[in-house]
Design a protein around this motif. Sequence first.
Motif, PDB file in Angstrom:
ATOM      1  N   TRP A 119     -27.908 -54.375 -50.539  1.00  0.00           N
ATOM      2  CA  TRP A 119     -27.333 -53.419 -50.363  1.00  0.00           C
ATOM      3  C   TRP A 119     -25.672 -52.745 -51.186  1.00  0.00           C
ATOM      4  CZ3 TRP A 119     -22.131 -53.608 -49.592  1.00  0.00           C
ATOM      5  CH2 TRP A 119     -21.602 -55.276 -49.123  1.00  0.00           C
ATOM      6  N   LEU A 120     -25.504 -53.573 -51.041  1.00  0.00           N
ATOM      7  CA  LEU A 120     -24.364 -54.038 -52.465  1.00  0.00           C
ATOM      8  C   LEU A 120     -24.611 -53.184 -53.934  1.00  0.00           C
ATOM      9  CD1 LEU A 120     -20.736 -54.245 -52.745  1.00  0.00           C
ATOM     10  CD2 LEU A 120     -21.530 -56.384 -53.628  1.00  0.00           C
ATOM     11  N   ARG A 121     -25.736 -53.759 -55.264  1.00  0.00           N
ATOM     12  CA  ARG A 121     -26.007 -53.318 -55.899  1.00  0.00           C
ATOM     13  C   ARG A 121     -26.597 -52.260 -55.828  1.00  0.00           C
ATOM     14  NH1 ARG A 121     -29.341 -58.165 -55.630  1.00  0.00           N
ATOM     15  NH2 ARG A 121     -30.963 -56.277 -55.354  1.00  0.00           N
ATOM     16  N   GLU A 122     -26.837 -51.306 -54.866  1.00  0.00           N
ATOM     17  CA  GLU A 122     -26.946 -49.796 -54.558  1.00  0.00           C
ATOM     18  C   GLU A 122     -25.956 -49.160 -54.449  1.00  0.00           C
ATOM     19  OE1 GLU A 122     -29.820 -50.644 -51.063  1.00  0.00           O
ATOM     20  OE2 GLU A 122     -31.458 -50.554 -52.772  1.00  0.00           O
ATOM     21  N   ARG A 123     -24.902 -49.772 -54.045  1.00  0.00           N
ATOM     22  CA  ARG A 123     -23.547 -48.971 -53.469  1.00  0.00           C
ATOM     23  C   ARG A 123     -22.937 -48.541 -55.143  1.00  0.00           C
ATOM     24  NH1 ARG A 123     -21.436 -48.317 -48.641  1.00  0.00           N
ATOM     25  NH2 ARG A 123     -18.861 -47.018 -50.251  1.00  0.00           N
ATOM     26  N   ILE A 124     -23.050 -49.479 -55.592  1.00  0.00           N
ATOM     27  CA  ILE A 124     -22.740 -49.975 -57.285  1.00  0.00           C
ATOM     28  C   ILE A 124     -23.519 -48.599 -57.843  1.00  0.00           C
ATOM     29  CG2 ILE A 124     -22.450 -51.309 -59.097  1.00  0.00           C
ATOM     30  CD1 ILE A 124     -21.491 -53.590 -57.247  1.00  0.00           C
ATOM     31  N   ALA A 125     -25.310 -49.004 -58.080  1.00  0.00           N
ATOM     32  CA  ALA A 125     -25.046 -47.848 -58.761  1.00  0.00           C
ATOM     33  C   ALA A 125     -25.202 -47.035 -58.642  1.00  0.00           C
ATOM     34  CB  ALA A 125     -27.201 -48.284 -58.716  1.00  0.00           C
ATOM     35  N   GLY A 126     -25.125 -46.409 -57.323  1.00  0.00           N
ATOM     36  CA  GLY A 126     -24.583 -44.893 -56.643  1.00  0.00           C
ATOM     37  C   GLY A 126     -24.009 -44.364 -57.396  1.00  0.00           C
TER      38      GLY A 126
ATOM     39  N   ALA B 178      -7.521 -47.380 -49.100  1.00  0.00           N
ATOM     40  CA  ALA B 178      -7.447 -46.705 -48.048  1.00  0.00           C
ATOM     41  C   ALA B 178      -7.883 -48.152 -47.408  1.00  0.00           C
ATOM     42  CB  ALA B 178      -7.886 -45.969 -47.849  1.00  0.00           C
ATOM     43  N   ALA B 179      -8.954 -47.887 -47.851  1.00  0.00           N
ATOM     44  CA  ALA B 179      -9.954 -49.412 -47.612  1.00  0.00           C
ATOM     45  C   ALA B 179      -9.703 -50.700 -46.869  1.00  0.00           C
ATOM     46  CB  ALA B 179     -11.535 -49.449 -48.003  1.00  0.00           C
ATOM     47  N   VAL B 180      -9.434 -51.181 -47.750  1.00  0.00           N
ATOM     48  CA  VAL B 180      -8.664 -52.747 -48.423  1.00  0.00           C
ATOM     49  C   VAL B 180      -7.726 -52.614 -47.320  1.00  0.00           C
ATOM     50  CG1 VAL B 180      -7.573 -53.703 -49.406  1.00  0.00           C
ATOM     51  CG2 VAL B 180      -9.061 -53.144 -50.646  1.00  0.00           C
ATOM     52  N   ALA B 181      -7.144 -51.600 -47.173  1.00  0.00           N
ATOM     53  CA  ALA B 181      -5.280 -51.431 -46.420  1.00  0.00           C
ATOM     54  C   ALA B 181      -5.844 -51.438 -45.042  1.00  0.00           C
ATOM     55  CB  ALA B 181      -4.356 -50.505 -47.013  1.00  0.00           C
TER      56      ALA B 181
ATOM     57  N   ALA C  43     -16.084 -50.389 -59.616  1.00  0.00           N
ATOM     58  CA  ALA C  43     -15.724 -52.026 -59.294  1.00  0.00           C
ATOM     59  C   ALA C  43     -14.988 -50.949 -57.812  1.00  0.00           C
ATOM     60  CB  ALA C  43     -14.131 -52.581 -59.944  1.00  0.00           C
ATOM     61  N   LEU C  44     -14.481 -50.000 -57.504  1.00  0.00           N
ATOM     62  CA  LEU C  44     -13.853 -49.001 -56.701  1.00  0.00           C
ATOM     63  C   LEU C  44     -14.678 -49.153 -55.684  1.00  0.00           C
ATOM     64  CD1 LEU C  44     -11.501 -46.958 -58.835  1.00  0.00           C
ATOM     65  CD2 LEU C  44     -10.943 -48.850 -57.256  1.00  0.00           C
ATOM     66  N   ALA C  45     -15.921 -49.229 -56.112  1.00  0.00           N
ATOM     67  CA  ALA C  45     -17.285 -48.150 -54.732  1.00  0.00           C
ATOM     68  C   ALA C  45     -17.314 -49.434 -54.202  1.00  0.00           C
ATOM     69  CB  ALA C  45     -18.438 -47.630 -55.866  1.00  0.00           C
ATOM     70  N   ALA C  46     -17.613 -50.554 -54.955  1.00  0.00           N
ATOM     71  CA  ALA C  46     -17.933 -52.330 -54.576  1.00  0.00           C
ATOM     72  C   ALA C  46     -16.520 -52.644 -54.064  1.00  0.00           C
ATOM     73  CB  ALA C  46     -18.124 -53.660 -55.509  1.00  0.00           C
ATOM     74  N   ALA C  47     -15.447 -52.302 -54.420  1.00  0.00           N
ATOM     75  CA  ALA C  47     -14.266 -52.633 -53.009  1.00  0.00           C
ATOM     76  C   ALA C  47     -14.245 -52.011 -51.713  1.00  0.00           C
ATOM     77  CB  ALA C  47     -12.814 -52.530 -53.621  1.00  0.00           C
ATOM     78  N   GLU C  48     -14.369 -50.551 -52.159  1.00  0.00           N
ATOM     79  CA  GLU C  48     -14.858 -50.262 -50.728  1.00  0.00           C
ATOM     80  C   GLU C  48     -16.285 -50.270 -49.400  1.00  0.00           C
ATOM     81  OE1 GLU C  48     -15.007 -45.347 -48.989  1.00  0.00           O
ATOM     82  OE2 GLU C  48     -14.787 -46.007 -51.366  1.00  0.00           O
TER      83      GLU C  48
ATOM     84  N   SER D 142     -16.457 -53.258 -45.772  1.00  0.00           N
ATOM     85  CA  SER D 142     -17.012 -52.092 -44.181  1.00  0.00           C
ATOM     86  C   SER D 142     -17.391 -53.362 -43.412  1.00  0.00           C
ATOM     87  CB  SER D 142     -18.617 -51.655 -44.551  1.00  0.00           C
ATOM     88  OG  SER D 142     -19.542 -52.852 -45.391  1.00  0.00           O
ATOM     89  N   SER D 143     -17.994 -52.610 -41.904  1.00  0.00           N
ATOM     90  CA  SER D 143     -17.567 -53.936 -41.234  1.00  0.00           C
ATOM     91  C   SER D 143     -19.543 -54.333 -41.356  1.00  0.00           C
ATOM     92  CB  SER D 143     -17.915 -52.868 -40.522  1.00  0.00           C
ATOM     93  OG  SER D 143     -19.030 -52.037 -39.771  1.00  0.00           O
ATOM     94  N   GLN D 144     -20.314 -53.626 -42.045  1.00  0.00           N
ATOM     95  CA  GLN D 144     -21.433 -54.520 -42.461  1.00  0.00           C
ATOM     96  C   GLN D 144     -20.507 -55.442 -43.184  1.00  0.00           C
ATOM     97  OE1 GLN D 144     -24.129 -52.603 -44.570  1.00  0.00           O
ATOM     98  NE2 GLN D 144     -25.717 -54.394 -44.873  1.00  0.00           N
ATOM     99  N   ALA D 145     -20.109 -55.633 -44.367  1.00  0.00           N
ATOM    100  CA  ALA D 145     -19.939 -56.276 -45.504  1.00  0.00           C
ATOM    101  C   ALA D 145     -19.296 -57.330 -44.844  1.00  0.00           C
ATOM    102  CB  ALA D 145     -18.782 -55.619 -46.643  1.00  0.00           C
ATOM    103  N   LEU D 146     -17.885 -57.349 -43.765  1.00  0.00           N
ATOM    104  CA  LEU D 146     -17.402 -58.481 -42.961  1.00  0.00           C
ATOM    105  C   LEU D 146     -18.286 -59.317 -42.368  1.00  0.00           C
ATOM    106  CD1 LEU D 146     -14.327 -56.146 -42.070  1.00  0.00           C
ATOM    107  CD2 LEU D 146     -14.306 -57.410 -44.419  1.00  0.00           C
ATOM    108  N   ALA D 147     -19.093 -59.009 -41.378  1.00  0.00           N
ATOM    109  CA  ALA D 147     -19.877 -59.752 -40.950  1.00  0.00           C
ATOM    110  C   ALA D 147     -20.821 -60.358 -42.230  1.00  0.00           C
ATOM    111  CB  ALA D 147     -20.709 -59.068 -39.984  1.00  0.00           C
ATOM    112  N   GLU D 148     -21.317 -59.806 -42.604  1.00  0.00           N
ATOM    113  CA  GLU D 148     -22.072 -60.674 -43.903  1.00  0.00           C
ATOM    114  C   GLU D 148     -21.448 -62.099 -44.205  1.00  0.00           C
ATOM    115  OE1 GLU D 148     -24.184 -59.830 -47.589  1.00  0.00           O
ATOM    116  OE2 GLU D 148     -24.898 -58.873 -46.015  1.00  0.00           O
TER     117      GLU D 148
END
Length: 358
Positions: A43-50, A66-69, A244-249, A253-259
């Motif tokens: 899912w992260l590779r897809e976000r980066i590719a997008g 803003a997402a990091v904050a 890299a910014l897309a990856a950071a955002e 996400s809640s999905q990423a933090l749970a993973e």
Amino acid sequence: MRTEEAAEGGHDLRHHGDAEVRDDGSALTDLAVNVRADTPPRWLRERIAGSLTGLAAYPDGRAARAAVAARHGLPVERVLLTAGAAEAFVLLARALKVRRPVVVHPQFTEPEAALRDAGHTVGRVLLRAEDGFRLDPAAVPEDADLVVIGNPTNPTSVLHPAGTVAQLARPGRVLVVDEAFMDAVPGEREALAGRTDVPGLVVLRSLTKTWGLAGLRIGYALAGPETIGALERAQPLWPVSTPALAAAEACMSSQALAEAAHAAHRIATDRAHLVAGLREFGSDGLQVAEPAEGPFVLIRLPRAAGVRRGLRRLGFAVRRGDTFPGLGEEWLRIAVRDRTTVNRFLQALDRAVTAGTD
């Protein structure tokens, strides 16, 4: 625990684990680099590719910042996105006007290297194996106006209590806490990220380790607005790429933090299996630095350099320890991997140790 001035030479501060798996080491099973295996996830590779469709535009870091904050409950003025945590060390060394920087070792060597490259004379506080590499805040010189410490610390895998680390803070002192591996600790206990009550605190985070983004270079600094402003002014324009910014955002996400939380628990289980296996070599003189809390384990054993070479012949790369101030040739760092890989490694270690004692 002792304090000393960092001498020129002596330790190769630019040696990192990836050197073990370059060129002739590329086919080895990698236990030298502390990047989580089988990452980045799909899912992260897809976000980066997008994000690649937007490469014609200059990077816009506002959404990622803003997402990091939001993830840390901070205003955006307290966040700076960087090209990996390593860039943050360079910015700190160049932008801050400090007279007496001190680095707590053994730890990641890039902070000291960056300070020295910027012309600073660096003091070292060396934590001792006999003390479990535990921090005594009183060992840090009172006149130090910049103190750098890792938590959990690479390579010792020690997780210092947040309260103990916070005791290093002083008015007029910048306290830099490298939390690159904190998201590999279940519950991120002992984290200082998000704290605004510790004077001079700068917390550095990396998205490289947990998400497998070493090649993308993305991390961030959390600090007071004045410090963030000074670091930002030292950055080149557009220092973080659009992917890299897309990856950071995405990683906020809640999905990423749970993973990530799930991965931290799995790492803890796999680490316990590795440590239990390593303890079986106690009769061979092997000692494990415990308790280990990071996604890696530090060991001490006789003839470690020969064992390391033997492991390479058997298909495994581990990190040599003698490039870390405070450690010597008898130390090795081993990345935590899944149980199957660990079992294969332990079998190879048995052969390498036996060959070294023949």
